[in-house]
Design an enzyme around this catalytic site. Structure first.
Site, PDB file in Angstrom:
ATOM      1  N   HIS A 146       0.833  -1.205   0.000  1.00 53.01           N
ATOM      2  CA  HIS A 146       0.000   0.000   0.000  1.00 53.01           C
ATOM      3  C   HIS A 146       0.871   1.260   0.000  1.00 53.01           C
ATOM      4  O   HIS A 146       0.634   2.194  -0.780  1.00 53.01           O
ATOM      5  CB  HIS A 146      -0.906  -0.029   1.240  1.00 53.01           C
ATOM      6  CG  HIS A 146      -1.671   1.218   1.497  1.00 53.01           C
ATOM      7  ND1 HIS A 146      -3.010   1.365   1.188  1.00 53.01           N
ATOM      8  CD2 HIS A 146      -1.299   2.407   2.045  1.00 53.01           C
ATOM      9  CE1 HIS A 146      -3.418   2.565   1.534  1.00 53.01           C
ATOM     10  NE2 HIS A 146      -2.394   3.226   2.061  1.00 53.01           N
ATOM     11  N   GLU A 147       1.878   1.283   0.873  1.00 50.81           N
ATOM     12  CA  GLU A 147       2.736   2.464   0.964  1.00 50.81           C
ATOM     13  C   GLU A 147       3.577   2.653  -0.299  1.00 50.81           C
ATOM     14  O   GLU A 147       3.762   3.780  -0.773  1.00 50.81           O
ATOM     15  CB  GLU A 147       3.636   2.365   2.199  1.00 50.81           C
ATOM     16  CG  GLU A 147       2.892   2.317   3.527  1.00 50.81           C
ATOM     17  CD  GLU A 147       1.943   3.493   3.720  1.00 50.81           C
ATOM     18  OE1 GLU A 147       2.198   4.578   3.153  1.00 50.81           O
ATOM     19  OE2 GLU A 147       0.939   3.314   4.436  1.00 50.81           O
ATOM     20  N   HIS A 150       1.523   4.333  -2.831  1.00 53.23           N
ATOM     21  CA  HIS A 150       1.496   5.798  -2.691  1.00 53.23           C
ATOM     22  C   HIS A 150       2.694   6.419  -3.410  1.00 53.23           C
ATOM     23  O   HIS A 150       2.561   7.422  -4.122  1.00 53.23           O
ATOM     24  CB  HIS A 150       1.541   6.181  -1.211  1.00 53.23           C
ATOM     25  CG  HIS A 150       0.209   6.184  -0.531  1.00 53.23           C
ATOM     26  ND1 HIS A 150      -0.893   6.846  -1.032  1.00 53.23           N
ATOM     27  CD2 HIS A 150      -0.198   5.608   0.635  1.00 53.23           C
ATOM     28  CE1 HIS A 150      -1.910   6.680  -0.210  1.00 53.23           C
ATOM     29  NE2 HIS A 150      -1.533   5.931   0.797  1.00 53.23           N
ATOM     30  N   GLU A 225      -6.279   6.887  -1.136  1.00 51.56           N
ATOM     31  CA  GLU A 225      -6.200   5.689  -0.311  1.00 51.56           C
ATOM     32  C   GLU A 225      -6.757   4.468  -1.042  1.00 51.56           C
ATOM     33  O   GLU A 225      -6.239   3.359  -0.909  1.00 51.56           O
ATOM     34  CB  GLU A 225      -6.939   5.895   1.015  1.00 51.56           C
ATOM     35  CG  GLU A 225      -6.250   6.856   1.972  1.00 51.56           C
ATOM     36  CD  GLU A 225      -4.829   6.447   2.301  1.00 51.56           C
ATOM     37  OE1 GLU A 225      -4.595   5.232   2.554  1.00 51.56           O
ATOM     38  OE2 GLU A 225      -3.941   7.320   2.284  1.00 51.56           O
TER      39      GLU A 225
END
Length: 297
Positions: A146-147, A150, A225
């Site tokens: 997930h990070e 980003h 997100e």
């Protein structure tokens, strides 16, 4: 909600500080006296301060994140967990086609993680000690994906651009209205600002307009997100990403991240009513439903 309020207050404080600096040093008056009082000159003035401030914040983001969280960058792994963490981030970074980020651990009881940095190839990915202790490796791996999502999506730069454009519009709109009010108070249509009425109106309107700008930034933050969740599902598996989000529900909105970087965490506190417009993260239930195919982002 306090963390979100601090995040918003930080941006408003920057704008107010700019107004005070301009007042003390007579920057507005000098600009008008030198013929920069027209729309083009005022727009350039607003862009320099609005965009400049946003990109300075981005350039300092890694340093601020490390100092404010006490994050320890893993230069040489000291145990098997740290070696695994570096390897997992490296695999995701290679799959995403970006440079290897710095990897750090910070001491915090809640499960959280964040990514920041000025470019895709000079990012920082940090995880809390609570996340490593309370999640299994499959779930941690999904959070790391997930990070990295980003970073690969360029979310930090995009968020900065949006914030910079909105700061520019806030500065511009506040000064245009301030000039109009100052002209009305002075009875002169040629007044280009600089009086007490102008200063007070600019200060007040930058707070009001800044709040509306913060709603737009928060809306983008919530949208990104969903994209990062999709990236985590791609890199680590949809089931793992859903499991990680379900595990995060045990946080109950808790976060010790400083307000300046709270929006970069894996999850954030919830709110209701008008306060929900300032949420940096969508509800975890909604994020899980999107991954399960039961809702749209």
């Amino acid at each position: 909600m306090r963390r979100i309020a601090l995040f918003i207050a930080t941006n408003l404080a920057v704008l107010l500080l700019l107004s005070i600096v301009c007042r003390i040093f007579g920057i507005d008056q000098m600009a008008a006296a030198r013929g920069y009082g027209g729309m083009g000159g005022l727009l350039a003035f607003a862009a320099v301060f609005g965009m400049g401030g946003a990109f300075i914040s981005l350039a300092l983001s890694k340093w601020i994140a490390k100092r404010s969280t006490g994050a320890r960058v893993i230069a040489q792994p000291q145990n098997e967990t740290e070696r695994w963490l570096l390897d997992a981030v490296r695999r995701h970074a290679q799959a995403a086609g970006i440079g290897m980020p710095e990897v750090a651990i910070y001491d915090a009881p809640e499960m959280n993680a964040f990514a920041t940095g000025m470019t895709k190839n000079s990012a920082l990915v940090a995880v809390s000690s609570g996340l490593l202790q309370q999640m299994n490796r499959e779930q941690v791996n999904a959070v790391l994906g997930h990070e990295i999502g980003h970073v690969a999506n360029g979310d930090m730069v995009t968020l900065t651009l949006i914030q910079g454009v909105l700061n520019t519009l806030v500065i511009l709109a506040a000064r245009l209205v301030g000039r109009a009010v100052d002209s009305w108070l002075s009875g002169s249509s040629n007044n280009r600002g600089g009086g007490l009425g102008y200063f007070v109106v600019v200060m007040v309107l930058q707070v009001v307009f800044g709040l509306f700008a913060s709603m737009i930034v928060a809306a983008f933050s919530r949208w990104r997100e969903f994209r990062a969740d999709a990236a985590g599902a791609t890199f680590a598996g949809r089931g793992a990403m859903i499991s990680a989000l379900q595990r995060l529900q045990a946080n109950h909105g808790a976060s010790t991240l400083p307000g300046t970087i709270a929006a970069f965490g894996i999850s954030g506190p919830l709110a209701e009513g008008l306060k929900a417009l300032f949420m940096s993260h969508p509800p975890l239930d909604q994020r899980i439903a999107v991954l399960q195919g039961g809702a749209r982002a």
